[in-house]
Design a protein around this motif. Structure first.
Motif, short mmCIF file in Angstrom:
data_model
loop_
_atom_site.label_atom_id
_atom_site.label_comp_id
_atom_site.label_asym_id
_atom_site.label_seq_id
_atom_site.Cartn_x
_atom_site.Cartn_y
_atom_site.Cartn_z
N GLY A 21 -4.17 -8.02 24.89
CA GLY A 21 -5.36 -7.52 24.55
C GLY A 21 -6.51 -8.07 25.13
N SER A 22 -6.80 -9.68 24.79
CA SER A 22 -7.74 -10.30 25.56
C SER A 22 -7.40 -10.62 26.91
CB SER A 22 -8.17 -11.54 24.79
OG SER A 22 -9.12 -12.36 25.43
N ALA A 23 -8.43 -10.16 27.86
CA ALA A 23 -8.08 -10.22 29.44
C ALA A 23 -8.00 -11.38 29.64
CB ALA A 23 -9.14 -9.38 30.20
N ARG A 24 -8.73 -12.46 29.08
CA ARG A 24 -8.84 -13.73 29.46
C ARG A 24 -7.58 -14.57 29.18
NH1 ARG A 24 -13.70 -15.74 31.10
NH2 ARG A 24 -13.31 -17.82 30.54
N ASP A 25 -6.55 -13.97 28.64
CA ASP A 25 -5.49 -14.76 28.14
C ASP A 25 -4.33 -14.83 29.37
OD1 ASP A 25 -5.79 -15.36 25.70
OD2 ASP A 25 -4.78 -13.60 24.70
N CYS A 197 2.14 -7.79 11.81
CA CYS A 197 1.28 -8.42 12.75
C CYS A 197 0.68 -7.10 13.65
CB CYS A 197 1.84 -9.49 13.74
SG CYS A 197 2.58 -10.85 12.71
N ARG A 198 -0.64 -6.90 13.63
CA ARG A 198 -1.15 -5.90 14.35
C ARG A 198 -2.11 -6.35 15.16
NH1 ARG A 198 -4.16 -2.50 12.66
NH2 ARG A 198 -5.48 -3.50 11.26
N GLU A 199 -2.08 -5.48 16.36
CA GLU A 199 -3.33 -5.71 17.47
C GLU A 199 -3.60 -7.25 17.81
OE1 GLU A 199 -5.47 -2.46 18.46
OE2 GLU A 199 -3.35 -2.84 18.45
N GLU A 205 -7.41 -7.85 15.22
CA GLU A 205 -6.23 -8.23 14.85
C GLU A 205 -5.96 -8.49 13.38
OE1 GLU A 205 -4.19 -12.81 15.53
OE2 GLU A 205 -5.19 -11.92 17.11
N ASP A 206 -4.89 -8.48 12.53
CA ASP A 206 -4.48 -8.39 11.48
C ASP A 206 -3.18 -8.77 11.22
OD1 ASP A 206 -5.50 -8.05 8.43
OD2 ASP A 206 -3.77 -6.57 8.84
N VAL A 207 -3.01 -9.87 10.10
CA VAL A 207 -1.47 -10.20 9.89
C VAL A 207 -1.34 -10.08 8.26
CG1 VAL A 207 0.20 -12.06 9.99
CG2 VAL A 207 -1.40 -11.75 11.98
N GLN A 208 -0.55 -9.39 7.87
CA GLN A 208 -0.20 -9.47 6.34
C GLN A 208 1.21 -9.92 6.27
OE1 GLN A 208 -2.53 -8.42 4.16
NE2 GLN A 208 -4.06 -7.87 5.48
N ILE A 209 1.23 -10.85 5.11
CA ILE A 209 2.33 -11.57 4.92
C ILE A 209 2.83 -11.38 3.38
CG2 ILE A 209 3.53 -13.66 5.15
CD1 ILE A 209 1.68 -14.45 7.13
N ARG A 225 -2.75 0.96 12.19
CA ARG A 225 -2.96 1.33 13.48
C ARG A 225 -2.88 0.48 14.37
NH1 ARG A 225 -9.05 4.35 12.57
NH2 ARG A 225 -8.49 6.18 11.05
N GLY A 226 -2.72 0.72 15.68
CA GLY A 226 -2.28 -0.14 16.57
C GLY A 226 -0.98 -0.62 16.96
#
Length: 291
Positions: A21-25, A197-199, A205-209, A225-226
């Motif tokens: 996602g992040s172009a700087r990665d 783990c989304r987006e 970005e979202d992480v549900q555990i 979504r995503g």
């Protein structure tokens, strides 16, 4: 903007990992290769061109060639012909690392069969990013990409995978996430620990555990979504009595054949399949008598 180093690349195929996602990665070496390669190939030429523009990499007369899972053998041959003529070819998929649930396998296999040099420019991949943030064990993990889209095929695969003593890593589309979570619950029980783990690396970005029952309820109320990575924890070791096993088998046998239900329960509880199959037959006989 980064100053790119122009390299004298050896003739060969360069598999370049690109940001999720992040172009700087993106890595500095990946930028150098994209700036230096004689030929550029991409799963989506528009996505590749956008990445080059962000990082100020000029094409200098180069055309980005399209290559994806539906490309014809002739397209692979053209790329390999460039290499046999002494050129360097850099290949990128839409996001992440080529071949990891992305195109490139057939290209690499044919390159190896043709004695063509293949180089990796490693970097982001969603499965590893998810493992690092989910909080599930990472000492052993099994990546299985996308499971079959139909319920029967998906459940059959889950029965096989969820018996492994390892964290499972899957990719799934938003439209099928709830169906996958429901099948995980049916095969492994409502307490099986799962991370969604989304987006990853993106704005939302979202992480549900939590246990799969809670996560299924969450996503029924708030559809996902995503881009999604689903991780499933290995079954926890615990003392299980026969009543617990029978209840689990009765639940599994509502949607699975006796053998598949026994496999699923054996995998979920970490018990021998042969023993659980005998209990499953007993449960089936008792059910038939009660009817």
């Amino acid at each position: 903007m980064v100053n790119h180093k122009l390299l004298k690349l050896e003739a060969g195929l360069y598999l370049v990992a690109t940001p999720l996602g992040s172009a700087r990665d993106i890595t500095l070496r990946a930028l150098d290769i994209l700036a230096s390669a004689d030929v550029l190939a991409a799963e989506d030429t528009r996505t590749c061109r956008k990445l080059l523009d962000i990082h100020g990499i000029p094409l200098k007369g180069r055309r980005i060639k399209s290559y994806h899972d539906h490309s014809k053998p002739g397209n692979r041959r053209q790329l390999l012909d460039h290499i046999s003529e002494g050129r360097s070819v850099a290949y990128v998929s839409d996001a992440g690392t080529p071949l990891i649930a992305d195109p490139g396998y057939q290209l690499v296999r044919e390159a190896r069969n043709s004695k063509v040099a293949v180089f990796a420019a490693p970097g982001p991949t969603a499965c590893i990013a998810a493992l690092t943030v989910a909080g599930l064990p990472t000492d052993q993990f099994h990546f299985s990409g996308f499971l079959p889209p139909n319920q029967m095929g998906r459940k059959k695969k889950l029965v096989e995978l969820m018996s492994l003593p390892a964290t499972l890593v899957l990719y799934e589309s938003p439209s099928r996430l709830n169906a996958l979570l429901a099948d995980i619950e049916a095969v492994g029980g409502s307490e099986r620990q799962v991370a969604v783990c989304r987006e990853l690396t993106k704005k939302f970005e979202d992480v549900q555990i939590g246990n799969v029952e809670r996560l299924l309820s969450y996503y029924i109320e708030k559809p996902a979504r995503g881009e999604i990575v689903v991780l499933i924890a290995a079954s926890a070791e615990a003392e299980i009595d026969e009543l617990d096993l029978k209840e689990a088998l009765q639940s599994a046998m509502q949607t699975l054949r006796v053998k598949d239900a026994a496999d699923a329960v054996a995998g979920a509880f970490g018990l021998p399949r042969r023993d659980i199959y005998q209990i499953a037959l007993k449960v089936q006989r008792e059910s038939q008598i009660n009817e």
